[in-house]
Design a protein around this motif. Structure first.
Motif, PDB file in Angstrom:
ATOM      1  N   GLU A 275       5.088  48.788 -73.934  1.00  0.00           N
ATOM      2  CA  GLU A 275       3.839  48.985 -74.664  1.00  0.00           C
ATOM      3  C   GLU A 275       3.248  50.362 -74.401  1.00  0.00           C
ATOM      4  N   GLU A 276       3.468  50.878 -73.205  1.00  0.00           N
ATOM      5  CA  GLU A 276       2.925  52.193 -72.870  1.00  0.00           C
ATOM      6  C   GLU A 276       3.647  53.319 -73.608  1.00  0.00           C
ATOM      7  N   VAL A 277       4.840  53.028 -74.142  1.00  0.00           N
ATOM      8  CA  VAL A 277       5.544  54.044 -74.939  1.00  0.00           C
ATOM      9  C   VAL A 277       5.565  53.642 -76.421  1.00  0.00           C
ATOM     10  N   ASN A 278       4.630  52.741 -76.790  1.00  0.00           N
ATOM     11  CA  ASN A 278       4.443  52.324 -78.192  1.00  0.00           C
ATOM     12  C   ASN A 278       5.706  51.715 -78.814  1.00  0.00           C
ATOM     13  N   LEU A 279       6.402  50.874 -78.035  1.00  0.00           N
ATOM     14  CA  LEU A 279       7.574  50.164 -78.558  1.00  0.00           C
ATOM     15  C   LEU A 279       7.430  48.660 -78.276  1.00  0.00           C
ATOM     16  N   PRO A 280       6.299  48.060 -78.695  1.00  0.00           N
ATOM     17  CA  PRO A 280       6.050  46.648 -78.368  1.00  0.00           C
ATOM     18  C   PRO A 280       7.003  45.674 -79.063  1.00  0.00           C
ATOM     19  N   HIS A 281       7.704  46.159 -80.099  1.00  0.00           N
ATOM     20  CA  HIS A 281       8.601  45.285 -80.855  1.00  0.00           C
ATOM     21  C   HIS A 281       9.970  45.109 -80.196  1.00  0.00           C
ATOM     22  N   ILE A 282      10.237  45.873 -79.143  1.00  0.00           N
ATOM     23  CA  ILE A 282      11.543  45.796 -78.483  1.00  0.00           C
ATOM     24  C   ILE A 282      11.472  44.825 -77.295  1.00  0.00           C
ATOM     25  N   ASN A 283      12.344  43.840 -77.323  1.00  0.00           N
ATOM     26  CA  ASN A 283      12.467  42.883 -76.216  1.00  0.00           C
ATOM     27  C   ASN A 283      13.616  43.298 -75.311  1.00  0.00           C
ATOM     28  N   PHE A 284      13.572  42.867 -74.052  1.00  0.00           N
ATOM     29  CA  PHE A 284      14.680  43.202 -73.152  1.00  0.00           C
ATOM     30  C   PHE A 284      15.985  42.611 -73.682  1.00  0.00           C
ATOM     31  N   HIS A 285      15.922  41.450 -74.308  1.00  0.00           N
ATOM     32  CA  HIS A 285      17.127  40.802 -74.819  1.00  0.00           C
ATOM     33  C   HIS A 285      17.781  41.618 -75.929  1.00  0.00           C
ATOM     34  N   ASP A 286      17.033  42.547 -76.516  1.00  0.00           N
ATOM     35  CA  ASP A 286      17.625  43.410 -77.549  1.00  0.00           C
ATOM     36  C   ASP A 286      18.711  44.311 -76.969  1.00  0.00           C
ATOM     37  N   THR A 287      18.697  44.506 -75.644  1.00  0.00           N
ATOM     38  CA  THR A 287      19.773  45.292 -75.023  1.00  0.00           C
ATOM     39  C   THR A 287      21.112  44.601 -75.229  1.00  0.00           C
ATOM     40  N   ARG A 288      21.096  43.273 -75.316  1.00  0.00           N
ATOM     41  CA  ARG A 288      22.339  42.524 -75.537  1.00  0.00           C
ATOM     42  C   ARG A 288      22.878  42.784 -76.938  1.00  0.00           C
ATOM     43  N   HIS A 289      21.990  42.785 -77.922  1.00  0.00           N
ATOM     44  CA  HIS A 289      22.386  43.140 -79.297  1.00  0.00           C
ATOM     45  C   HIS A 289      22.990  44.544 -79.322  1.00  0.00           C
ATOM     46  N   GLU A 290      22.270  45.466 -78.703  1.00  0.00           N
ATOM     47  CA  GLU A 290      22.693  46.873 -78.738  1.00  0.00           C
ATOM     48  C   GLU A 290      24.013  47.066 -78.010  1.00  0.00           C
ATOM     49  N   ALA A 291      24.155  46.466 -76.837  1.00  0.00           N
ATOM     50  CA  ALA A 291      25.375  46.636 -76.044  1.00  0.00           C
ATOM     51  C   ALA A 291      26.592  46.077 -76.776  1.00  0.00           C
ATOM     52  N   ILE A 292      26.446  44.906 -77.383  1.00  0.00           N
ATOM     53  CA  ILE A 292      27.559  44.284 -78.104  1.00  0.00           C
ATOM     54  C   ILE A 292      27.968  45.146 -79.292  1.00  0.00           C
ATOM     55  N   THR A 293      26.984  45.655 -80.010  1.00  0.00           N
ATOM     56  CA  THR A 293      27.273  46.503 -81.173  1.00  0.00           C
ATOM     57  C   THR A 293      27.975  47.782 -80.737  1.00  0.00           C
ATOM     58  N   ARG A 294      27.539  48.362 -79.616  1.00  0.00           N
ATOM     59  CA  ARG A 294      28.187  49.580 -79.102  1.00  0.00           C
ATOM     60  C   ARG A 294      29.622  49.293 -78.645  1.00  0.00           C
ATOM     61  N   MET A 295      29.840  48.121 -78.033  1.00  0.00           N
ATOM     62  CA  MET A 295      31.191  47.779 -77.576  1.00  0.00           C
ATOM     63  C   MET A 295      32.183  47.739 -78.737  1.00  0.00           C
ATOM     64  N   VAL A 296      31.745  47.196 -79.852  1.00  0.00           N
ATOM     65  CA  VAL A 296      32.618  47.127 -81.024  1.00  0.00           C
ATOM     66  C   VAL A 296      32.862  48.529 -81.579  1.00  0.00           C
TER      67      VAL A 296
END
Length: 339
Positions: A275-296
């Motif tokens: 929230e302090e960097v104005n990204l309240p829409h990003i959840n920690f679990h989104d790292t899983r989405h991002e990591a999986i997409t990068r792996m492919v």
């Protein structure tokens, strides 16, 4: 009525309450669990055993059932911290239904709650809450024999809605990580440092937050980390990239629990950072989405190998929910297949 003190017996605790010249006792793992049971038991006994004998159902508020469910069952589940968080906010989530007797719940009450809640939060959240309350009422039906049927099972569940497909861009990653105030070169020292470390590690491994917080030094193996217990109830081996190995090497060698941060503290710190960097829409679990997409994209992993790494039993969920390529990613993969 005063709650008696629990007595330790070896590695467990025992508490006894007396009501109407009858004694009731139970054994639990901690003194707090004993005291919770005793308070609920005395309340249950005081709410009118005579009424029950005369065929009259005494009032049994929903919040009381929820606490008894947590003390007897929910606290022993791997998702206990999620259940506890929901119950701590029960008045906000259920509204007046929190104090309504479970004997007075009707299908129309559930429908009104479901439709109102859908206006407040995402459908996936409502679905999870709906499932939790249904499980609690099933407990009242099948374990406590307080009700004859589960009213939640007579109402249609909310739809799942569209799968979340939030990605984390390089700019988002840099902004969130910068807020951790960690240099990424020395051992993490403060809580912010550890959250920043976990953020980078999650992007490298696609591991869940709970899996990262439960890692122990003995779990580190040659080239992979062994997870003895995961969300789906099974163990899993997660291969480590060169960057993931480097991140592990930075952790203090005296750490048995590699990331010594409690779940609630971790969540609060993460929310404050984003929230302090104005990204309240990003959840920690989104790292899983991002990591999986990068792996492919980067490693060109086939889906069956990817499923073993991420722990997905259902390939459809892996592909349709967690693999989130953008249009440019698809164009690049399509053209590379022709070369």
């Amino acid at each position: 009525m005063k709650i008696p003190k629990p007595i330790q017996r070896g590695h467990t605790w025992r508490i006894t309450v007396t009501y109407d010249k009858k004694r009731y006792s139970v054994t639990r793992d901690t003194p707090k669990e004993c005291e919770q049971w005793a308070a609920l038991k005395l309340l249950e006994l005081k709410t009118g055993k005579t009424q029950v004998e005369n065929g009259i159902k005494p009032s049994f508020p929903c919040h009381q059932l929820c606490e008894q469910y947590y003390a007897e069952h929910g606290s022993k589940l791997r998702s206990n911290y999620v259940i506890r968080s929901k119950l701590d906010n029960l008045d906000r989530i259920l509204g007046h239904l929190a104090t309504q007797s479970i004997h007075d719940f009707h299908p129309n009450d559930i429908v009104k709650w479901r439709n109102k809640r859908l206006l407040e939060v995402q459908s996936s959240t409502v679905l999870r809450e709906f499932a939790m309350f249904s499980a609690i009422f099933s407990y009242a039906q099948k374990e406590l024999f307080l009700i004859e049927s589960n009213v939640w099972q007579t109402v249609s569940k909310p739809s799942k809605g569209k799968p979340r497909n939030q990605r984390i861009s390089e700019d988002d990653q840099q902004a969130i990580f910068a807020r951790s105030k960690w240099d990424n070169q020395t051992a993490p020292k403060y809580m912010l440092h550890y959250v920043g470390w976990a953020f980078l590690f999650a992007l490298e491994t696609a591991m869940r937050q709970g899996e990262i917080l439960s890692m122990r030094r003995a779990d580190i193996r040659e080239g992979f980390i062994h997870l003895p217990m995961t969300k789906n109830g099974e163990s899993r081996n997660v291969p480590l990239s060169a960057e993931a190995k480097r991140l592990l090497s930075l952790l203090p060698p005296e750490n048995d629990v590699l990331v010594p941060v409690k779940v609630k503290t971790f969540k609060r710190t993460w929310i404050r950072m984003r929230e302090e960097v104005n990204l309240p829409h990003i959840n920690f679990h989104d790292t899983r989405h991002e990591a999986i997409t990068r792996m492919v994209k980067v490693r060109k992993l086939p889906v069956e190998v990817l499923a073993k790494i991420t722990g997905h039993k259902t390939i459809g969920i892996l592909i349709n929910t967690y693999y989130n390529p953008d249009a440019q990613d698809l164009v690049e993969m399509f053209n590379s297949s022709e070369s």
